[in-house]
Design a protein around this motif. Structure first.
Motif, PDB file in Angstrom:
ATOM      1  N   HIS A  41       0.872  -1.171   0.000  1.00 23.46           N
ATOM      2  CA  HIS A  41       0.000   0.000   0.000  1.00 23.46           C
ATOM      3  C   HIS A  41       0.915   1.228   0.000  1.00 23.46           C
ATOM      4  O   HIS A  41       1.486   1.582   1.030  1.00 23.46           O
ATOM      5  CB  HIS A  41      -0.940  -0.034   1.199  1.00 23.46           C
ATOM      6  N   LEU A  42       1.069   1.818  -1.168  1.00 21.80           N
ATOM      7  CA  LEU A  42       2.016   2.909  -1.363  1.00 21.80           C
ATOM      8  C   LEU A  42       1.418   4.247  -0.958  1.00 21.80           C
ATOM      9  O   LEU A  42       0.197   4.429  -1.011  1.00 21.80           O
ATOM     10  CB  LEU A  42       2.456   2.946  -2.828  1.00 21.80           C
ATOM     11  N   PRO A  43       2.284   5.200  -0.604  1.00 22.66           N
ATOM     12  CA  PRO A  43       1.795   6.544  -0.311  1.00 22.66           C
ATOM     13  C   PRO A  43       1.023   7.097  -1.511  1.00 22.66           C
ATOM     14  O   PRO A  43       1.372   6.835  -2.655  1.00 22.66           O
ATOM     15  CB  PRO A  43       3.082   7.345  -0.083  1.00 22.66           C
ATOM     16  N   GLY A  44      -0.030   7.818  -1.256  1.00 25.42           N
ATOM     17  CA  GLY A  44      -0.837   8.385  -2.325  1.00 25.42           C
ATOM     18  C   GLY A  44      -1.997   7.504  -2.736  1.00 25.42           C
ATOM     19  O   GLY A  44      -2.753   7.846  -3.640  1.00 25.42           O
ATOM     20  N   GLY A  45      -2.139   6.328  -2.104  1.00 27.90           N
ATOM     21  CA  GLY A  45      -3.289   5.489  -2.364  1.00 27.90           C
ATOM     22  C   GLY A  45      -3.126   4.447  -3.453  1.00 27.90           C
ATOM     23  O   GLY A  45      -4.078   3.778  -3.824  1.00 27.90           O
ATOM     24  N   THR A  46      -1.940   4.272  -3.983  1.00 26.75           N
ATOM     25  CA  THR A  46      -1.693   3.282  -5.019  1.00 26.75           C
ATOM     26  C   THR A  46      -1.240   1.970  -4.383  1.00 26.75           C
ATOM     27  O   THR A  46      -0.554   1.975  -3.371  1.00 26.75           O
ATOM     28  CB  THR A  46      -0.595   3.782  -5.983  1.00 26.75           C
ATOM     29  N   ASP A  47      -1.618   0.868  -4.995  1.00 28.33           N
ATOM     30  CA  ASP A  47      -1.156  -0.439  -4.548  1.00 28.33           C
ATOM     31  C   ASP A  47      -0.231  -1.043  -5.598  1.00 28.33           C
ATOM     32  O   ASP A  47      -0.386  -0.796  -6.801  1.00 28.33           O
ATOM     33  CB  ASP A  47      -2.332  -1.397  -4.332  1.00 28.33           C
ATOM     34  N   PHE A  66       9.952   6.823  -4.833  1.00 30.12           N
ATOM     35  CA  PHE A  66       9.292   7.390  -3.668  1.00 30.12           C
ATOM     36  C   PHE A  66       9.638   8.877  -3.600  1.00 30.12           C
ATOM     37  O   PHE A  66      10.806   9.234  -3.410  1.00 30.12           O
ATOM     38  CB  PHE A  66       9.760   6.713  -2.374  1.00 30.12           C
ATOM     39  N   GLU A  67       8.638   9.723  -3.766  1.00 30.99           N
ATOM     40  CA  GLU A  67       8.849  11.160  -3.645  1.00 30.99           C
ATOM     41  C   GLU A  67       8.839  11.504  -2.154  1.00 30.99           C
ATOM     42  O   GLU A  67       7.912  11.135  -1.432  1.00 30.99           O
ATOM     43  CB  GLU A  67       7.739  11.913  -4.366  1.00 30.99           C
TER      44      GLU A  67
END
Length: 126
Positions: A41-47, A66-67
């Motif tokens: 579960h990546l930052p910004g809501g992307t999987d 990763f920003e």
């Protein structure tokens, strides 16, 4: 035309347990189990789906970025977690391993590292 209800990217690895430990424990990402693999579960809501592949070979390019708001803090956090940065010949890395593109007007400040399977990841400050 493809009619889809959801789309996601996948990333191959050689060892699911090592991937889980790296992404959850070292990078601090929320990790779930799904379809015989992992869902990051990546930052910004992307999987991102991570799966074990018997034919796996790491790509020779960055597969996940990763920003971060502060690259120096992110570099310290990675070092504290035991993650080593990559250094590429011909790029002007500073002593911490960061290529400082912002001050040169040549893109973001960026640093690269690898997951246990050899996938290349990056942190960058735009």
């Amino acid at each position: 035309m493809l009619t889809a209800v959801h789309a996601f990217s996948g990333l191959g690895v050689t060892d699911i347990a090592a991937a889980r430990s790296f992404y959850a424990d070292k990078l601090g990402l929320a990790v779930g189990e799904d379809m015989g693999g992992l869902t990051l579960h990546l930052p910004g809501g992307t999987d991102l789906f991570v799966y074990e592949s018997p034919a796996f070979a790491p790509a020779g390019y960055t597969v996940l970025n990763f920003e971060v708001p502060d690259i120096d803090a992110a570099v310290r956090e990675l070092a504290d977690a035991g993650v080593e940065l990559e250094r590429y010949a011909g790029l002007p890395h500073d002593e911490s391993g960061v290529v400082r593109g912002r001050s040169a007007g040549q893109g973001p400040d960026i640093a690269w590292f690898r997951d246990p399977a050899g996938n290349i990841l990056a942190i960058l400050q735009p």
